[in-house]
Design an enzyme around this catalytic site. Structure first.
Site, PDB file in Angstrom:
ATOM      1  N   GLU A   1       0.835  -1.210   0.000  1.00  0.00           N
ATOM      2  CA  GLU A   1       0.000   0.000   0.000  1.00  0.00           C
ATOM      3  C   GLU A   1       0.867   1.257   0.000  1.00  0.00           C
ATOM      4  OE1 GLU A   1      -3.131   0.063  -0.499  1.00  0.00           O
ATOM      5  OE2 GLU A   1      -3.909  -1.884   0.129  1.00  0.00           O
TER       6      GLU A   1
ATOM      7  N   ARG B   1       0.575   3.781  -3.133  1.00  0.00           N
ATOM      8  CA  ARG B   1      -0.056   5.085  -2.855  1.00  0.00           C
ATOM      9  C   ARG B   1       0.986   6.173  -2.633  1.00  0.00           C
ATOM     10  NH1 ARG B   1      -5.756   3.820   0.135  1.00  0.00           N
ATOM     11  NH2 ARG B   1      -5.704   1.582  -0.115  1.00  0.00           N
TER      12      ARG B   1
ATOM     13  N   ASP C   1      -4.784  -9.654  -8.427  1.00  0.00           N
ATOM     14  CA  ASP C   1      -5.022  -8.625  -9.450  1.00  0.00           C
ATOM     15  C   ASP C   1      -3.817  -7.872 -10.024  1.00  0.00           C
ATOM     16  OD1 ASP C   1      -4.796  -7.335  -6.978  1.00  0.00           O
ATOM     17  OD2 ASP C   1      -6.765  -6.409  -7.010  1.00  0.00           O
TER      18      ASP C   1
ATOM     19  N   GLU D   1     -12.408   0.509  -9.874  1.00  0.00           N
ATOM     20  CA  GLU D   1     -12.047  -0.438 -10.947  1.00  0.00           C
ATOM     21  C   GLU D   1     -12.987  -0.420 -12.160  1.00  0.00           C
ATOM     22  OE1 GLU D   1     -12.153  -1.204  -7.702  1.00  0.00           O
ATOM     23  OE2 GLU D   1      -9.991  -1.361  -7.307  1.00  0.00           O
TER      24      GLU D   1
END
Ligand code: DMJ
Length: 593
Positions: free
Chosen positions: A218, A222, A351, A485
């Site tokens: 993360e 980010r 993903d 998404e």
């Protein structure tokens, strides 16, 4: 030691010139003669029954041997006293701290910034589209201004309680996740005062020397992604410096027996560990497999190959592993180098690993053929085993779990529509048309998952089971947390086809967000998209500003804003420029440093 990393075009024999400094990772030999039953067996489809039975048997034996080895290791560990285990941990900790202290502090070398094309503008000609774009910008202002007033410096905002919010992925300190995540969206929308405000906060307050355990993935997508994008767009050095400072803090996470990083790392001590819920102490494919873009840029900007080596090491290790049915399981144990539970998904846990294979190729100016091959192999296996058509004719991506296909698709998996479209050009055997069509089918399915709700917003996951099509069944799957998404996929499909349906679908989603998620203190997720009177979850996620609003804005902009042949978006929608690395070193400087 001075090293030069040479990226060459085309000729694969020259790839041997990469000096990766890779350590050999030993994948344990499996003794197939040991036997007993094992539950994790795969169903293998295909014409050659005999070969498949052998394959099945081989897999069974491998799983059995893996389990036995893990049991042995656990027994060994239990023989040690508590003090011995403590001492081992302490030694490891000291080693990491020492390494961090002694690390040479180098000034960042000046490097030529790649050609930055289309970093602002994008005014659409059509008046109606322009108004829609303005509306999205107004939504961004609303989200940002309220965060500025009520949540400034906190990671996220509680728009109803009107105070700061955080989750364990950001650790225990206030790292201003929303500021860092939102910067590039502010920039491309021309919200320059807000951008400067964010920049000042980062300059004076963003501190990584904190005793806080953060998610490596993360923080990478980010923070490092956000800072790098802000640097490329604005040219402000401070963003590059902060990105590199943070990256150095993440490096100890790679100190595992295999080099597969821990999921979490303490920014101060450098001690890493994995999520307690992940199968048998495993690291997660979508986490350790989603570092490549940012780490290659870090090596490019600093001239320090360390980042590049870390991610290439992960790639090499993955290439050596067996893949059941050609599929990558979501869990990999960083101590043993063995897969954990055999669960494969294109949604959560898997993903962005696939996304980054494709984007590694795109970001290298299409010269990283190894990444493209891994992507092509992976999606061929995914298409064969996970992608199905429902009775009603909707194409969906299921999940492979313990030998069978679960007919469930997560909101997260909806990004794959955009990925298939993005990867169409350059696909094997020139199947561009096929992949564009597949992307369009996924977009249609995900649109249906929105359209079949009361709020016209999609659930967290939806099923295909008999009469149930693209609808969430369990209460726990009915929420919408401002995720991007589906809109991301609309945008990619729009860029590649200019079919007006994608703008129409994007606008439907924007109106639904405005109607049901907007509150006076910002935007909030909703707990049940099938209930016409929504209950808010009171969280304004940082990715709403980084991704959802950015993709909407781009959907209503002309294509010359951040054109896709010059920019590649990381998985948090932070645009990074294509690196034309041929005949140069990763530092961007032809001289050996
Ligand atoms: C984002 O943080 C990223 O897109 C990530 O890859 C997965 N999902 C969230 C938003 O839903």
């Amino acid at each position: 030691m001075k090293r030069r990393l040479v990226i060459t075009r085309g000729d694969s024999s020259k790839h041997k010139r990469f000096d990766l400094g890779l350590e050999d990772v030993l994948i344990p030999h499996v003794d197939a003669s040991k036997g007993a039953k094992n539950p994790g067996v795969f169903l293998i489809h295909g014409p050659d029954e005999h070969r498949h039975r052998e394959e099945e048997e081989r897999l069974r034996n491998k799983i059995r041997a893996d389990h036995e080895k893990a049991l042995e290791e656990a027994k060994e560990k239990l023989k040690k006293s508590r003090e011995e285990i403590r001492a081992e941990i302490q030694t490891e900790k000291n080693k990491v701290v020492q390494e961090m202290k002694t690390k040479e502090k180098k000034p960042l070398p000046p490097v030529p910034i790649p050609n930055l094309i289309g970093i602002d503008g994008g005014d659409p000609e059509d008046n109606d589209i322009r108004k829609k774009r303005e509306k999205i910008k107004e939504m961004m202002k609303h989200a940002w201004d309220n965060y500025r007033i009520y949540g400034w410096g906190h990671n996220e905002l509680r728009p109803i309680a009107r105070k700061g919010h955080s989750t364990n992925i950001f650790g225990s300190s206030q790292m201003g996740a929303t500021i860092v995540d939102a910067l590039d969206t502010l920039y491309i929308m021309g919200l320059h005062d807000e951008f400067r405000d964010g920049q000042k906060w980062i300059e004076h307050n963003l501190d990584f020397s904190v005793n806080s355990e953060v998610s490596v993935f993360e923080v990478n997508i980010r923070f490092i992604g956000g800072l790098l994008a802000a640097y490329y767009l604005s040219g402000e050095e401070i963003f590059k410096i902060k990105a590199v400072q943070l990256a150095e803090k993440l490096l100890p996470a790679f100190n595992t027996p295999t080099g597969i990083p821990w999921a979490m790392v303490n920014l101060k001590s450098g001690v890493g560990r994995n999520w307690g819920w992940a199968s048998a102490g495993s690291s997660i494919l979508a986490e350790f497999g989603t570092l490549h873009m940012e780490f290659v840029h870090l090596s490019y900007l600093t001239g320090d190959p360390v980042y590049y080596k870390k991610v290439m090491h992960i790639r090499k290790l993955l290439q050596k592993m067996d893949r059941p049915n050609g599929l990558y399981p979501n869990y990999l144990n960083p101590r043993t180098g063995r897969w954990g539970q055999y669960h494969t998904s294109v949604g959560g846990l898997g993903d962005s690993f696939y996304e980054y294979l494709l984007k590694a190729w795109l970001m290298s100016d299409k010269t990283d053929h190894e990444a493209r091959k891994m992507y092509d192999d992976a999606i061929e296996a995914i298409e064969k085993h996970l992608i199905k058509k429902s009775r009603g004719g909707l194409t969906f991506i299921g999940e492979w779990k313990n030998g069978h296909l679960e007919k469930k698709m997560g909101h997260l998996a909806c990004f794959a529509g955009g990925m298939f479209a993005l990867g169409a050009d350059g696909s094997r055997m020139d199947k561009a048309g096929h992949y564009l069509e597949l992307g369009a089918e996924i977009a249609r399915t995900c649109h249906e998952s929105y359209d079949r709700t009361a709020l016209k917003l999609g659930p967290e996951s939806f099923k295909f089971d008999g009469a149930v099509e693209a609808v969430a069944v369990r209460q726990a799957e009915k929420y919408y947390i401002l995720r991007p998404e589906v809109i991301e996929t609309y945008w990619y499909l729009w860029r590649f086809t200019h079919d007006p349906r994608y703008r129409q679908w994007g606008w439907e989603a924007a109106l639904a967000i405005e109607k049901y998620c907007r509150v006076s203190g910002g935007f909030s997720g909703v707990k049940d998209v099938y209930s016409s009177t929504p209950t808010h979850d009171d969280v304004q996620q940082s990715f709403f500003l980084a991704e959802t609003l950015k993709y909407l804005y781009l959907l209503f902009s002309s294509d010359d804003l951040l054109p896709l042949d010059h920019w590649v978006f990381n998985t948090e929608a932070h645009p990074l420029p294509v690196l034309h690395l041929a005949n140069t070193t990763l530092s961007g400087n032809p001289a050996v440093r």
